[in-house]
Scaffold this active site. Structure first.
Site, PDB file in Angstrom:
ATOM      1  N   ARG A  37      11.830  71.634  41.400  1.00  0.00           N
ATOM      2  CA  ARG A  37      11.520  72.084  42.472  1.00  0.00           C
ATOM      3  C   ARG A  37      11.099  73.584  42.371  1.00  0.00           C
ATOM      4  NH1 ARG A  37      16.079  75.080  44.341  1.00  0.00           N
ATOM      5  NH2 ARG A  37      17.754  74.433  43.495  1.00  0.00           N
ATOM      6  N   TYR A 143      30.753  63.804  36.081  1.00  0.00           N
ATOM      7  CA  TYR A 143      30.402  65.223  35.409  1.00  0.00           C
ATOM      8  C   TYR A 143      31.173  65.511  34.189  1.00  0.00           C
ATOM      9  CZ  TYR A 143      29.460  69.995  35.272  1.00  0.00           C
ATOM     10  OH  TYR A 143      28.920  71.359  34.942  1.00  0.00           O
TER      11      TYR A 143
END
Length: 313
Positions: A37, A143
């Protein structure tokens, strides 16, 4: 000597500040920012930018060839709290992007890689205090599992294929310039914003949850310092422990109250408490200090002064 650098995930909390720092060092035209983005107006105006999915090898390879990239900083990742909500997406992003970059280096299409690891590689069975460089890990989060796996692959690609990959186990990072990105240590950024805007903060961790933390300027300094170090001095090719300070929500709140006496904090732990409980409360980074001269500049008091001073303006 001219070098060309590509930053993947340049619009994130670390990536944004790293992009500006590297452009200041090497020149705007030498540092290509990229992300899935667009970023801030300042980031977009400061140099070349590519919309790029780091998990798409073909597009990544094209960008590397077009800009004749020498070094890649792979900052794209799904962080701890967000990754628990989307485990498979987190694994795919965190691991496939790393394989793409490692394979580009293996095929001699780039020369050097920076890939960030995290204190999330450690788990509930890891020694909590002054956690050593080499120790039991057994991470209990998506994670952490992806970061520990990534460390092993970095070490493997270095020893098997000669890939020059370098890594740091970042602690929680604090910055006034960018918003946090969905991590368990985000409270240490949010608390300053709330202290100034509302005079109060509701913390998602218990008051005595001590975690390793670092001001962003130190993290950027360490990253650039490690990447500038001669290859033969980089002895750890999995990831280096990195430390600056450790504190609890109660301690940071007390520090803020010295500047904003009316500040109040309350505690309502959520799912992130379990994540924090599996992590160390302090880190032994003596290997980084010994191998390439690491030394932090910021403690808690200096961090609080800089955070409050800049967020007020």
């Amino acid at each position: 000597m001219h070098k060309s650098i590509l930053i993947l995930g340049a619009c994130g909390q670390i990536g944004t500040e790293l992009t500006f720092a590297l452009r200041e060092t090497y020149g705007n035209e030498s540092v290509i920012a990229s992300d899935i983005r667009e970023g801030s107006e300042n980031l977009m105006d400061s140099g070349s930018f590519e919309l790029l999915d780091a998990t798409d090898y073909d597009v990544l390879e094209e960008v590397v060839a077009y800009y004749e990239i020498d070094e890649v900083y792979l900052m794209a990742a799904m962080l701890s709290a967000t990754a628990e909500k989307f485990p498979e997406r987190a694994w795919n992003l965190n691991m496939n992007s790393l394989f793409n970059v490692l394979n580009l280096a293996k095929d001699k299409k780039i020369k050097k890689i920076f890939w960030p690891s995290s204190i999330a590689v450690f788990g509930p069975n890891t020694p909590k205090t002054n956690t050593p460089q080499n120790t039991i890990m057994e991470p209990s989060t998506v994670y952490g599992i992806s970061k520990q796996s990534g460390e092993r692959w970095c070490d493997y690609y270095h020893h098997k294929f000669g890939v020059d990959v370098r890594s740091l186990r970042y602690p929680g990072l604090i910055s006034w310039k960018t918003q946090p990105g969905g991590g368990t240590t985000d409270y240490a950024v949010e608390i300053y914003h709330k202290a100034l805007a509302e005079g109060a903060y509701g913390c998602f961790l218990n008051e005595d949850t001590k975690l390793p933390m670092m001001f962003m300027d130190d993290a950027i300094k360490a990253t650039q310092q490690l990447m500038a170090t001669e290859a033969e001095k980089v002895k750890v090719r999995s990831s280096y422990n990195l430390s600056a300070m450790s504190f609890s929500p109660k301690e940071i709140a007390q520090n803020i109250k010295e500047h904003i006496p009316e500040f109040e904090i309350s505690y309502k732990p959520d799912f992130r408490q379990d994540i924090a409980d599996s992590w160390p409360n302090s880190i032994d980074d003596s290997k980084a200090r010994q191998d390439w001269g690491w030394e932090p500049d910021f403690d808690l008091e200096k961090t609080t002064k800089v955070m409050l001073g800049n967020l007020k303006t």
